[in-house]
Design a protein around this motif. Structure first.
Motif, short mmCIF file in Angstrom:
data_model
loop_
_atom_site.label_atom_id
_atom_site.label_comp_id
_atom_site.label_asym_id
_atom_site.label_seq_id
_atom_site.Cartn_x
_atom_site.Cartn_y
_atom_site.Cartn_z
N UNK A 156 -75.17 75.25 39.47
CA UNK A 156 -75.01 74.36 38.30
C UNK A 156 -76.19 74.37 37.36
N UNK A 157 -77.36 74.72 37.88
CA UNK A 157 -78.58 74.48 37.10
C UNK A 157 -79.36 75.73 36.74
N UNK A 158 -80.12 75.56 35.64
CA UNK A 158 -81.07 76.60 35.23
C UNK A 158 -82.43 75.92 35.16
N UNK A 159 -83.41 76.48 35.82
CA UNK A 159 -84.75 75.92 35.80
C UNK A 159 -85.57 76.73 34.79
N UNK A 204 -70.23 70.80 20.73
CA UNK A 204 -71.01 71.62 21.66
C UNK A 204 -72.42 71.04 21.69
N UNK A 205 -73.27 71.45 22.67
CA UNK A 205 -74.67 71.00 22.66
C UNK A 205 -75.36 71.32 21.32
N UNK A 206 -75.02 72.48 20.73
CA UNK A 206 -75.64 72.84 19.43
C UNK A 206 -75.20 71.85 18.34
N UNK A 207 -73.96 71.37 18.42
CA UNK A 207 -73.50 70.36 17.45
C UNK A 207 -74.32 69.07 17.61
N UNK A 228 -73.56 73.73 32.45
CA UNK A 228 -72.41 73.26 31.66
C UNK A 228 -72.84 72.08 30.79
N UNK A 229 -72.32 72.03 29.57
CA UNK A 229 -72.70 70.96 28.65
C UNK A 229 -72.32 69.59 29.20
N UNK A 230 -73.19 68.63 28.98
CA UNK A 230 -72.89 67.24 29.37
C UNK A 230 -73.20 66.40 28.13
N UNK A 231 -72.19 66.30 27.28
CA UNK A 231 -72.42 65.75 25.93
C UNK A 231 -72.71 64.25 25.99
N UNK A 232 -73.81 63.86 25.37
CA UNK A 232 -74.22 62.45 25.32
C UNK A 232 -74.08 61.98 23.87
N UNK A 233 -72.98 61.25 23.60
CA UNK A 233 -72.72 60.82 22.22
C UNK A 233 -72.63 59.30 22.15
N UNK A 234 -73.42 58.64 23.03
CA UNK A 234 -73.31 57.18 23.14
C UNK A 234 -73.84 56.45 21.91
N UNK A 237 -78.90 76.65 28.48
CA UNK A 237 -79.49 75.68 29.42
C UNK A 237 -79.47 74.33 28.70
N UNK A 238 -78.61 73.43 29.18
CA UNK A 238 -78.31 72.23 28.40
C UNK A 238 -78.92 70.95 28.98
N UNK A 239 -79.06 69.98 28.11
CA UNK A 239 -79.53 68.65 28.54
C UNK A 239 -80.49 68.03 27.53
N UNK A 240 -81.26 68.88 26.84
CA UNK A 240 -82.33 68.36 25.99
C UNK A 240 -81.89 68.08 24.55
#
Ligand SMILES: Cc1cc2nc3c(=O)[nH]c(=O)nc-3n(C[C@H](O)[C@H](O)[C@H](O)COP(=O)(O)OP(=O)(O)OC[C@H]3O[C@@H](n4cnc5c(N)ncnc54)[C@H](O)[C@@H]3O)c2cc1C
Length: 338
Positions: free
Chosen positions: A83-86, A212-215, A189-195, A107-110
């Motif tokens: 699941x992860x990329x370090x 997408x994360x880029x969006x 995998x993207x974990x979109x945070x649009x709160x 590599x998503x999250x930031x």
């Protein structure tokens, strides 16, 4: 590597304060740092400060010592599992370039931390945060030079004692650790945070239903550009104060007196929106010598052009006093005052 005496720091702090240091040491290889520290470690009079991008610093006077400025570059994928990329970035990497690079490398999250000024090294010191995300959610390991022992050491996420804009590097290891690199554990995998409402509004306005994360990165950059002063145009350190945290009893008293008070829950406590408190004191746009409260964002103190560090410091004292008089709440600076 650069070693200069009597060096002007105006370009090295986003407030644009005209301060000097006795010695300025910039290195782009860790080995240069190790040699430099070996030379000075046992000198009792050796006084130093580690300066990243200077985006959370207020110089109120010249620094009578050595400024150590990491300019080490490099980002790479160190390990992948299901699941992860370090990914590891060197301390002198520009934070936002690292965020951009990680998204480009899937590599998503930031994403929500896009466009925060400063360096990767400081991201771990500060536990930077914005738009519902904090660095601590993703930091896997911090590599640093321990100045007492002279050893290279590694700190796990748990051991970093992260808190709201806090970490062990601001407390137990303050002045004892120079961060060399940070490993971030990101997601494949993207974990979109649009709160955040601003993010949601941007997506609606731009007819993006499945971002997408880029969006999300584009949304955050657009929102921040609209709301915050650009460091290249207006001197500031971003939010000058932390949002104060109060207990339930204090909060209930304040809420009765000020029903519109802006807050977020923080466990059993309440985090008050410092910008709202300052705004309610009528301080938006208030100027003191060369320093002012930003006219749209009350939490941001700015250099109107020729502010001294003391102008900003005095302004911050005025703001603190007014907020304390009106609400009985103490504001503490997020910016580091030197
Ligand atoms: C317009 C603007 C907007 C901002 N928005 C945000 C935001 O949304 N969220 C947020 O969290 N912050 C924000 N900030 C604050 C700032 O961007 C962060 O605090 C950032 O992490 C500071 O990075 P820096 O490299 O400039 O560190 P500096 O300001 O140079 O230093 C910060 C601290 O880190 C230490 N440090 C730096 N590098 C190292 C190292 N390699 N090893 C050990 N210690 C080190 C310094 O000694 C100092 O104590 C904003 C600032 C500005 C100007």
């Amino acid at each position: 590597m650069k070693l200069e005496q009597d060096y002007c720091l105006q370009k090295y702090n986003t407030f644009g304060i005209n301060a000097k240091c006795n010695t300025f040491f910039e290195y782009d290889k860790d080995a240069e740092l190790f040699d430099f520290i070996r030379l000075h470690r046992n000198d009792k009079d050796f006084k130093f400060f580690i300066l990243g991008g200077g985006s959370n610093i207020l110089f109120t006077k010249d620094f009578e010592g050595t400024i150590i400025h990491p300019a080490t570059k490099g980002k790479n994928i160190v390990y992948e599992n299901g699941d992860n990329i370090f990914v590891e970035a060197q301390a002198g990497e520009i934070w936002d370039e690292f965020v951009d690079w990680s998204i480009a490398n899937k590599a998503y999250g930031l994403e929500n931390l896009s466009y925060i000024p400063g360096t990767v090294g400081a991201s771990a010191v500060q536990n930077i945060g914005a738009y519902g995300a904090e660095a601590r959610q993703f930091i896997h390991r911090v590599k640093f030079l321990h100045l007492d022992s002279g050893d290279i050491q590694y700190m796990s996420n748990e051991a970093c004692c992260f808190g709201y804009r806090e970490s062990i590097f601001k407390h137990l290891l303050k002045g004892k650790a120079i961060i060399l690199s940070v490993v971030y554990k990101l997601s494949k995998s993207p974990n979109i945070n649009r709160t955040y409402a601003d993010v949601e509004n941007y997506l609606t306005e731009n007819s993006i239903s499945n971002p997408s994360p880029a969006d999300i990165r584009n949304a955050i950059i657009a929102i921040r550009r609209k709301k915050l002063p650009e460091v290249s145009e207006t001197g500031s350190a971003g939010s000058f104060f932390k949002n104060p945290v109060v207990n339930a009893e204090t909060f209930n008293t304040l809420k009765t007196k000020f029903p519109d008070i802006k807050y977020f829950t923080a466990g059993n406590d309440y985090k008050l929106a410092a910008g709202w408190l300052i705004d309610q004191c009528g301080l938006k746009g208030f100027q003191h010598n060369g320093a002012a409260v930003h006219k749209n964002q009350a939490l941001i103190l700015i250099n109107t052009g020729n502010a001294t560090g003391n102008d900003v410091l005095e302004l911050s004292e005025i703001v603190r006093e007014k907020v304390s008089d009106k609400f009985g709440v103490e504001l503490n600076p997020e910016a580091i005052i030197i």
